[in-house]
Motif scaffolding. Structure first.
Motif, PDB file in Angstrom:
ATOM      1  N   HIS A 218       8.416  22.042  -3.834  1.00  0.00           N
ATOM      2  CA  HIS A 218       9.006  22.986  -2.900  1.00  0.00           C
ATOM      3  C   HIS A 218       8.446  22.754  -1.501  1.00  0.00           C
ATOM      4  N   GLY A 219       9.351  22.697  -0.542  1.00  0.00           N
ATOM      5  CA  GLY A 219       8.971  22.449   0.837  1.00  0.00           C
ATOM      6  C   GLY A 219       9.168  21.015   1.271  1.00  0.00           C
ATOM      7  N   ILE A 220       9.294  20.084   0.333  1.00  0.00           N
ATOM      8  CA  ILE A 220       9.476  18.666   0.658  1.00  0.00           C
ATOM      9  C   ILE A 220      10.923  18.287   0.374  1.00  0.00           C
ATOM     10  N   GLY A 221      11.661  18.024   1.421  1.00  0.00           N
ATOM     11  CA  GLY A 221      13.018  17.537   1.295  1.00  0.00           C
ATOM     12  C   GLY A 221      13.063  16.023   1.353  1.00  0.00           C
ATOM     13  N   PRO A 222      14.251  15.437   1.262  1.00  0.00           N
ATOM     14  CA  PRO A 222      14.340  13.968   1.302  1.00  0.00           C
ATOM     15  C   PRO A 222      13.771  13.370   2.579  1.00  0.00           C
ATOM     16  N   TYR A 223      14.057  13.989   3.719  1.00  0.00           N
ATOM     17  CA  TYR A 223      13.571  13.420   4.972  1.00  0.00           C
ATOM     18  C   TYR A 223      12.056  13.551   5.097  1.00  0.00           C
ATOM     19  N   LEU A 224      11.511  14.713   4.734  1.00  0.00           N
ATOM     20  CA  LEU A 224      10.060  14.892   4.812  1.00  0.00           C
ATOM     21  C   LEU A 224       9.340  13.948   3.857  1.00  0.00           C
ATOM     22  N   ALA A 225       9.901  13.741   2.666  1.00  0.00           N
ATOM     23  CA  ALA A 225       9.300  12.797   1.725  1.00  0.00           C
ATOM     24  C   ALA A 225       9.270  11.387   2.315  1.00  0.00           C
ATOM     25  N   LEU A 226      10.370  10.994   2.946  1.00  0.00           N
ATOM     26  CA  LEU A 226      10.409   9.678   3.591  1.00  0.00           C
ATOM     27  C   LEU A 226       9.434   9.612   4.753  1.00  0.00           C
ATOM     28  N   ARG A 227       9.316  10.701   5.485  1.00  0.00           N
ATOM     29  CA  ARG A 227       8.392  10.728   6.627  1.00  0.00           C
ATOM     30  C   ARG A 227       6.947  10.613   6.149  1.00  0.00           C
ATOM     31  N   LEU A 228       6.603  11.280   5.053  1.00  0.00           N
ATOM     32  CA  LEU A 228       5.250  11.211   4.521  1.00  0.00           C
ATOM     33  C   LEU A 228       4.910   9.797   4.064  1.00  0.00           C
ATOM     34  N   ILE A 229       5.843   9.143   3.393  1.00  0.00           N
ATOM     35  CA  ILE A 229       5.589   7.788   2.906  1.00  0.00           C
ATOM     36  C   ILE A 229       5.476   6.811   4.071  1.00  0.00           C
ATOM     37  N   SER A 230       6.274   7.011   5.117  1.00  0.00           N
ATOM     38  CA  SER A 230       6.219   6.105   6.263  1.00  0.00           C
ATOM     39  C   SER A 230       4.909   6.226   7.031  1.00  0.00           C
ATOM     40  N   GLU A 231       4.256   7.379   6.966  1.00  0.00           N
ATOM     41  CA  GLU A 231       2.993   7.566   7.668  1.00  0.00           C
ATOM     42  C   GLU A 231       1.784   7.276   6.778  1.00  0.00           C
ATOM     43  N   CYS A 232       1.893   7.563   5.484  1.00  0.00           N
ATOM     44  CA  CYS A 232       0.747   7.417   4.579  1.00  0.00           C
ATOM     45  C   CYS A 232       0.853   6.207   3.665  1.00  0.00           C
ATOM     46  N   GLY A 233       2.050   5.679   3.475  1.00  0.00           N
ATOM     47  CA  GLY A 233       2.227   4.567   2.557  1.00  0.00           C
ATOM     48  C   GLY A 233       2.385   5.049   1.119  1.00  0.00           C
ATOM     49  N   THR A 234       2.488   4.108   0.224  1.00  0.00           N
ATOM     50  CA  THR A 234       2.641   4.424  -1.197  1.00  0.00           C
ATOM     51  C   THR A 234       1.330   4.370  -1.962  1.00  0.00           C
ATOM     52  N   ASP A 235       0.291   3.795  -1.371  1.00  0.00           N
ATOM     53  CA  ASP A 235      -1.018   3.704  -2.008  1.00  0.00           C
ATOM     54  C   ASP A 235      -1.970   4.680  -1.320  1.00  0.00           C
ATOM     55  N   LEU A 236      -2.210   5.815  -1.964  1.00  0.00           N
ATOM     56  CA  LEU A 236      -3.086   6.832  -1.394  1.00  0.00           C
ATOM     57  C   LEU A 236      -4.521   6.709  -1.894  1.00  0.00           C
ATOM     58  N   SER A 237      -4.865   5.556  -2.480  1.00  0.00           N
ATOM     59  CA  SER A 237      -6.249   5.353  -2.915  1.00  0.00           C
ATOM     60  C   SER A 237      -7.192   5.163  -1.728  1.00  0.00           C
ATOM     61  N   LYS A 238      -6.650   5.030  -0.525  1.00  0.00           N
ATOM     62  CA  LYS A 238      -7.509   4.965   0.659  1.00  0.00           C
ATOM     63  C   LYS A 238      -8.321   6.245   0.815  1.00  0.00           C
ATOM     64  N   TRP A 239      -7.799   7.346   0.278  1.00  0.00           N
ATOM     65  CA  TRP A 239      -8.504   8.624   0.293  1.00  0.00           C
ATOM     66  C   TRP A 239      -8.993   8.892  -1.128  1.00  0.00           C
ATOM     67  N   PRO A 240     -10.293   8.961  -1.356  1.00  0.00           N
ATOM     68  CA  PRO A 240     -10.800   9.108  -2.732  1.00  0.00           C
ATOM     69  C   PRO A 240     -10.292  10.350  -3.434  1.00  0.00           C
ATOM     70  N   THR A 241     -10.200  11.453  -2.719  1.00  0.00           N
ATOM     71  CA  THR A 241      -9.762  12.704  -3.324  1.00  0.00           C
ATOM     72  C   THR A 241      -8.739  13.367  -2.418  1.00  0.00           C
ATOM     73  N   ALA A 242      -8.137  14.426  -2.937  1.00  0.00           N
ATOM     74  CA  ALA A 242      -7.181  15.195  -2.135  1.00  0.00           C
ATOM     75  C   ALA A 242      -7.871  15.881  -0.964  1.00  0.00           C
ATOM     76  N   LYS A 243      -9.173  16.177  -1.121  1.00  0.00           N
ATOM     77  CA  LYS A 243      -9.905  16.799  -0.016  1.00  0.00           C
ATOM     78  C   LYS A 243     -10.039  15.844   1.159  1.00  0.00           C
ATOM     79  N   HIS A 244     -10.268  14.575   0.861  1.00  0.00           N
ATOM     80  CA  HIS A 244     -10.324  13.589   1.933  1.00  0.00           C
ATOM     81  C   HIS A 244      -8.969  13.470   2.632  1.00  0.00           C
ATOM     82  N   PHE A 245      -7.909  13.551   1.838  1.00  0.00           N
ATOM     83  CA  PHE A 245      -6.567  13.423   2.402  1.00  0.00           C
ATOM     84  C   PHE A 245      -6.241  14.595   3.321  1.00  0.00           C
ATOM     85  N   THR A 246      -6.530  15.817   2.881  1.00  0.00           N
ATOM     86  CA  THR A 246      -6.261  16.985   3.722  1.00  0.00           C
ATOM     87  C   THR A 246      -7.189  17.033   4.929  1.00  0.00           C
ATOM     88  N   SER A 247      -8.395  16.482   4.796  1.00  0.00           N
ATOM     89  CA  SER A 247      -9.282  16.397   5.950  1.00  0.00           C
ATOM     90  C   SER A 247      -8.734  15.430   6.986  1.00  0.00           C
TER      91      SER A 247
END
Length: 365
Positions: A218-247
């Motif tokens: 909820h809250g993520i539409g097709p465009y926002l999902a595409l925008r998130l992937i274009s900025e973060c990529g498909t490999d989120l292992s660069k951030w060890p945890t979700a806390k690192h990602f939100t930081s």
């Protein structure tokens, strides 16, 4: 450098601002290089080259839409100068009814009755009301300004369509190395088309790339999902945890502490492009009957809307991180179940506090 096989690491030199003794750009660069060689600088995130290309196309598309929006205002201004109050009788002048009427006016049709007959069947205002709003003074200079703004708006729409073609091709190239999803794509939660949506099926393209449907969150539409992937990529292992990602997104409280005393605890300022989208999605969720909507309303009543928006945006970011990193499926428990869980959690805390003081908490019906 990446195309020549070199590993590129962007150093974050923000922490070196307080170091003295640097008077020139050359000395500054040498000092930053020395700190980076010693491992004293944090690395900045930069996605892979194919994701960078997709990000560039999306940013160019957004810039074209911003330019087109300026000419929508110019059309509105020209209509107002001619005392044509079209925006009072239709929701969006760039909709089906509005564009038919504007193009007819530019084509030389000034009869209010004929223009009002172009009303779309879904328009809430009747033909007589639209006819009154179209009774104005069609002056040549303002008609010329309207024509110029419409031509520029159409020109940018052509550029937007060209961006959509490049974005679709980029997603197709990214999906070549992705395995084919075993399950068919789930049913869309909403059938309505978003404003300024891309001219291809974004959900299907992202489903083939990611292997899951991010729009189920909820809250993520097709465009926002595409925008998130274009900025973060498909490999989120660069951030060890979700806390690192939100930081990294600056959606978490600050941690400026000195001498054991917290000086600042509010979230840091950021120019991250997707943070604004997440905040907007959080605001929209406050009007829905979902668990995230109930969370937003509860925090909004307790600590204010500004902090509630940040906290809800953080939850959306965590759900996106878990879906991309671990493939977790999102199942909305609903607002009622969320309120029940919150009630049970509050009662549990009250019983524990009462037990600490030697009391027993009993429910009186």
């Amino acid at each position: 450098m990446e195309s020549r096989g070199l590993h590129v690491v962007l150093a974050n030199a923000r922490e070196t601002r307080s170091v003295s003794g640097r008077n020139t750009d050359v000395k500054d660069a040498q000092w930053i290089q020395q700190l980076h060689a010693c491992g004293l600088l944090k690395a900045s995130f930069r996605p892979k080259q194919d994701i960078v290309a997709l990000r560039c196309y999306l940013r160019t598309r957004e810039r074209m839409l911003d330019y087109a929006a300026a000419h929508i205002q110019h059309m509105q201004k020209a209509l107002t100068h001619m005392n044509i109050q079209l925006h009072h009788v239709i929701t969006d002048i760039m909709g089906v009814t509005g564009m038919k009427i504007i193009r007819a006016i530019v084509g030389g049709q000034y009869d209010p009755v004929t223009l009002a007959a172009m009303r779309d069947g879904r328009c809430k205002s009747d033909q007589a009301t639209i006819c009154k709003a179209l009774t104005g003074n069609y002056q040549p200079e303002h008609l010329f300004a309207l024509k110029q703004a419409l031509n520029l708006y159409d020109a940018y729409q052509i550029q937007v369509k060209e961006c959509d073609v490049e974005i679709e091709q980029s997603l197709a190239m990214l999906s070549l190395d992705s395995p084919e999803p075993e399950q068919p794509i789930p049913k869309a939660r909403h059938k309505t088309k978003q404003p300024s949506a891309l001219n291809f099926d974004v959900r299907q393209a992202l489903y083939g790339l990611v292997g899951g449907d991010l729009t189920q969150i909820h809250g993520i539409g097709p465009y926002l999902a595409l925008r998130l992937i274009s900025e973060c990529g498909t490999d989120l292992s660069k951030w060890p945890t979700a806390k690192h990602f939100t930081s990294w997104l600056t959606l978490c409280p600050g941690s400026k502490i000195t001498g054991g005393k917290a000086l600042l605890s509010h979230s840091r300022k950021s120019n991250n492009r997707i943070v604004a989208h997440l905040r907007l999605a959080a605001t929209t969720l406050g009007q829905t009957n979902t668990a995230l909507g109930a969370f937003y309303r509860r925090l909004s009543a307790r600590i204010g809307k500004a902090k509630a928006v940040t906290a809800t945006a953080r939850k959306i970011a965590v759900l996106f991180y878990n879906a991309m990193r671990y493939g977790q499926d999102y199942r909305d428990p609903g607002a009622d179940q969320y309120e029940q869980q919150y009630k049970e959690r509050t009662l549990k805390n009250l019983r524990r506090k009462a037990a600490d003081f030697g009391y027993t908490l009993e429910c009186v019906s």
